[in-house]
Design a protein around this motif. Structure first.
Motif, PDB file in Angstrom:
ATOM      1  N   ALA A  55       0.836  -1.204   0.000  1.00 25.33           N
ATOM      2  CA  ALA A  55       0.000   0.000   0.000  1.00 25.33           C
ATOM      3  C   ALA A  55       0.874   1.258   0.000  1.00 25.33           C
ATOM      4  N   THR A  56       2.021   1.191   0.688  1.00 26.74           N
ATOM      5  CA  THR A  56       2.945   2.336   0.690  1.00 26.74           C
ATOM      6  C   THR A  56       3.543   2.533  -0.707  1.00 26.74           C
ATOM      7  N   ALA A  57       3.903   1.432  -1.367  1.00 26.97           N
ATOM      8  CA  ALA A  57       4.453   1.509  -2.724  1.00 26.97           C
ATOM      9  C   ALA A  57       3.412   2.020  -3.714  1.00 26.97           C
ATOM     10  N   LEU A  58       2.162   1.674  -3.471  1.00 28.27           N
ATOM     11  CA  LEU A  58       1.070   2.166  -4.326  1.00 28.27           C
ATOM     12  C   LEU A  58       0.937   3.678  -4.170  1.00 28.27           C
ATOM     13  N   LYS A  59       1.021   4.135  -2.927  1.00 30.00           N
ATOM     14  CA  LYS A  59       0.944   5.565  -2.643  1.00 30.00           C
ATOM     15  C   LYS A  59       2.088   6.314  -3.335  1.00 30.00           C
ATOM     16  N   ALA A  60       3.264   5.675  -3.391  1.00 30.10           N
ATOM     17  CA  ALA A  60       4.443   6.300  -4.002  1.00 30.10           C
ATOM     18  C   ALA A  60       4.421   6.187  -5.523  1.00 30.10           C
ATOM     19  N   GLY A  61       3.484   5.430  -6.060  1.00 32.80           N
ATOM     20  CA  GLY A  61       3.425   5.244  -7.513  1.00 32.80           C
ATOM     21  C   GLY A  61       4.433   4.239  -8.037  1.00 32.80           C
ATOM     22  N   LEU A  62       5.025   3.427  -7.169  1.00 33.89           N
ATOM     23  CA  LEU A  62       6.018   2.445  -7.628  1.00 33.89           C
ATOM     24  C   LEU A  62       5.364   1.150  -8.090  1.00 33.89           C
ATOM     25  N   VAL A  63       4.153   0.886  -7.626  1.00 33.17           N
ATOM     26  CA  VAL A  63       3.358  -0.207  -8.200  1.00 33.17           C
ATOM     27  C   VAL A  63       1.984   0.353  -8.524  1.00 33.17           C
ATOM     28  N   GLY A  64       1.310  -0.299  -9.461  1.00 33.43           N
ATOM     29  CA  GLY A  64      -0.075   0.051  -9.757  1.00 33.43           C
ATOM     30  C   GLY A  64      -0.970  -0.999  -9.114  1.00 33.43           C
ATOM     31  N   GLU A  65      -2.279  -0.722  -9.087  1.00 32.86           N
ATOM     32  CA  GLU A  65      -3.176  -1.714  -8.497  1.00 32.86           C
ATOM     33  C   GLU A  65      -3.087  -3.032  -9.261  1.00 32.86           C
ATOM     34  N   ALA A  66      -2.794  -2.956 -10.571  1.00 34.42           N
ATOM     35  CA  ALA A  66      -2.691  -4.186 -11.364  1.00 34.42           C
ATOM     36  C   ALA A  66      -1.511  -5.047 -10.917  1.00 34.42           C
TER      37      ALA A  66
END
Lengths: 332, 202
Positions: free
Chosen positions: A164-175
């Motif tokens: 969830a932290t990486a998602l917030k940072a834009g390093l992973v997408g929900e996909a």
């Protein structure tokens, strides 16, 4: 807050010990259980938090599954739920409708019903639920019953806090984190049914204090200790990659008093894997202590059914000084 | 404690890491990051170590000054190891942006042939580009087209990093069919393109 801080505050408050109350606030129990009659008790819990994914309906599902989980962790059956909403003034209400739709979907799936709710204005979106269920007091799965020799079963992988932290940072997408999102949306009900058929000594669910924090609560409540086998703990895909890039959220348990009772004796384990054992989870799996003879069949049933990545991750011991010991690999 | 190159006090994760990452990408040489909580301290350290830097932390008055010294060939790392071979060894710093599965306009048939031979030439040539970014129809080159997949894999083996835009893969329904390189996101692609010493667009 960490379990240590919470403990300190609760110690300063008068404790209402009535005979009908079957759980102790001081044990870090998942939900409150109050006896109504010889064979019937009500189980109550509440949980809410800010969005951890972008899609509103998915956030609603995750928040509901997370709130319902505490009822399942006690061996109970959810009956009613009330929505809790904090909403910024002027934000598109269509988004709220989607969140509530996702929440309702999960409550219905659990066989329960939404009976109302409450909303307040706030700077940041928050959503969650208060859930009430019932349990047969004879079949309640408390956090405190673990016995030395019991095997520890975990029903979902770890890593939702890091992802969830990486998602917030834009390093992973929900996909990129489908596995974790599906897991957070999945109810712990079917896993709880499997656990109850086998019979467990103790049960809790893994949430904000991470695996080690909740395990610490379990062994402290049961006056036992535990070994965790790091190599056996299931992790979501991409979790270690993202931890290596500095996407680890605040590990609240590591900063708490309880951390003093943890020993890391895992020289061959990647320190990032050890960190992940403390990662706060949202809608994490159930963590149960089961008699050693039952563990294998239980894992088979869980893997074939609701929890494909369920695993035996350690065992209960009788140490006293060190409550939680983290080892590299399985040692029976 | 002040005078740090990056003041990340008062910021919650992942923000301190993102600022560290930006600094590392934009300015060469050693630098310091000031943070005020253990979670940020540990994350800045994790990120810097993963990026090949050496790290030292000094604590004073509840704040942490993290000194970061880039190592040989250090840079902001990608989310995953790009390809089996170690990246960058024999590559030029060029970034190649490919936004279509054809090269040029005029004839579709000719365009498809040209992109194939172009990638073949890249894979065989002396100067391998450090990064190939595939966007829009370009992602088809790493999924549907057997010949271009082969050339892209050859590029990977020579140390080139092949990145396919995740949004584009999703759009074409190719998310689970990537056969060369890895999925990337707009944040990473943007930082590669803007930070590139030489950018070629096809």
């Amino acid at each position: 807050m960490g379990p240590g801080d919470l403990e300190q505050i609760l110690q300063g408050l008068p404790y209402d010990d009535v005979p009908e109350l079957l759980t102790s606030v001081r044990d870090g129990e998942d939900a409150g259980v109050y006896l109504l009659s010889e064979r019937l008790a009500i189980v109550q819990t509440v949980d809410f938090f800010p969005p951890i994914v972008d899609d509103p309906a998915t956030f609603g599902r995750i928040a509901a599954a997370n709130a319902l989980s505490d009822i399942y962790a006690m061996g109970g059956r959810p009956l009613t739920a009330m929505n809790l909403v904090a909403w910024p003034c002027g934000l598109d209400l269509g988004v709220l409708e989607e969140i509530l739709r996702g929440g309702r979907e999960k409550v219905r799936e659990a066989g329960a019903v939404i009976v109302g709710g409450h909303s307040i204005e706030d700077d940041e979106i928050k959503y969650g639920m208060s859930v009430t269920g019932v349990v047969d007091p004879e079949r309640m799965t408390a956090i405190s019953g673990a016995r030395p020799g019991d095997m520890l079963v975990l029903t979902k992988p770890l890593g939702t806090g890091i992802l969830a932290t990486a998602l917030k940072a834009g390093l992973v997408g929900e996909a990129d984190m489908n596995e974790a999102i599906d897991s957070m949306c999945a109810l712990n009900g079917p896993a709880a049914d499997a656990l109850s058929r086998v019979g467990v000594s103790a049960c809790t669910d893994v949430t904000g204090f991470g695996l080690v924090g909740h395990l610490y609560s379990m062994v402290r409540a049961g006056a036992v200790a535990t070994d965790i086998w790091a190599s056996e703990v299931p992790l979501f895909e991409r979790t270690i990659d993202m931890a290596a890039l500095g996407m680890v959220p605040e590990l609240r348990f590591k900063e708490s008093e309880g951390f003093g009772s943890v020993e890391v004796a895992a020289p061959r384990t990647d320190p990032l894997v050890v960190d992940t054992l403390f990662d706060p989870q949202t809608s994490g799996g159930l963590l149960a202590a089961v008699a050693p003879g039952d563990a294998e069949a239980l894992i088979g049933e869980l893997r074939a059914g609701p929890c494909p990545r369920a695993a035996v991750i350690g065992k209960i011991t009788d140490g006293l000084e060190v409550r939680v010991r983290i080892l590299d690999r399985r040692r029976d | 404690m002040n005078g740090a190159d990056v003041d990340a006090r008062g910021l919650r994760c992942p923000e301190p890491v993102l600022r560290t990452r930006k600094r590392l990408a934009e300015t060469p040489g050693a630098f310091t990051v000031l943070v005020d909580n253990p979670a940020a301290r540990d994350n800045v350290r994790r990120f810097a170590q993963t990026s090949g830097c050496s790290v030292e932390v000094v604590e004073r008055d509840g704040e942490f000054l993290v000194s970061i010294t880039p190592g040989e060939g250090a840079g902001p790392v990608a989310a995953e190891k790009p390809c089996p071979a170690s990246a960058g060894a024999a590559c030029t710093p060029a970034v190649l942006l490919i936004t279509s599965d054809e090269l040029g306009t005029g004839s579709h048939e000719l365009g498809a042939t040209l992109i194939k031979s172009f990638l073949y030439a890249c894979a065989q040539g002396d100067d391998v580009p450090g990064t190939v970014i595939l966007m829009n129809g370009g992602v088809k080159l790493a999924t549907e087209n057997d010949e271009t997949v082969e050339h892209l894999l050859a590029l990977c083996e020579r140390g080139c990093e092949v990145l396919a835009c995740g949004t584009c893969l999703d759009y074409f329904g190719l998310a689970d069919r990537l056969r060369a390189g890895r999925v990337s996101n707009m944040y990473e692609i943007q930082s590669k393109l803007v930070g590139a010493p030489r950018m070629l667009s096809l």
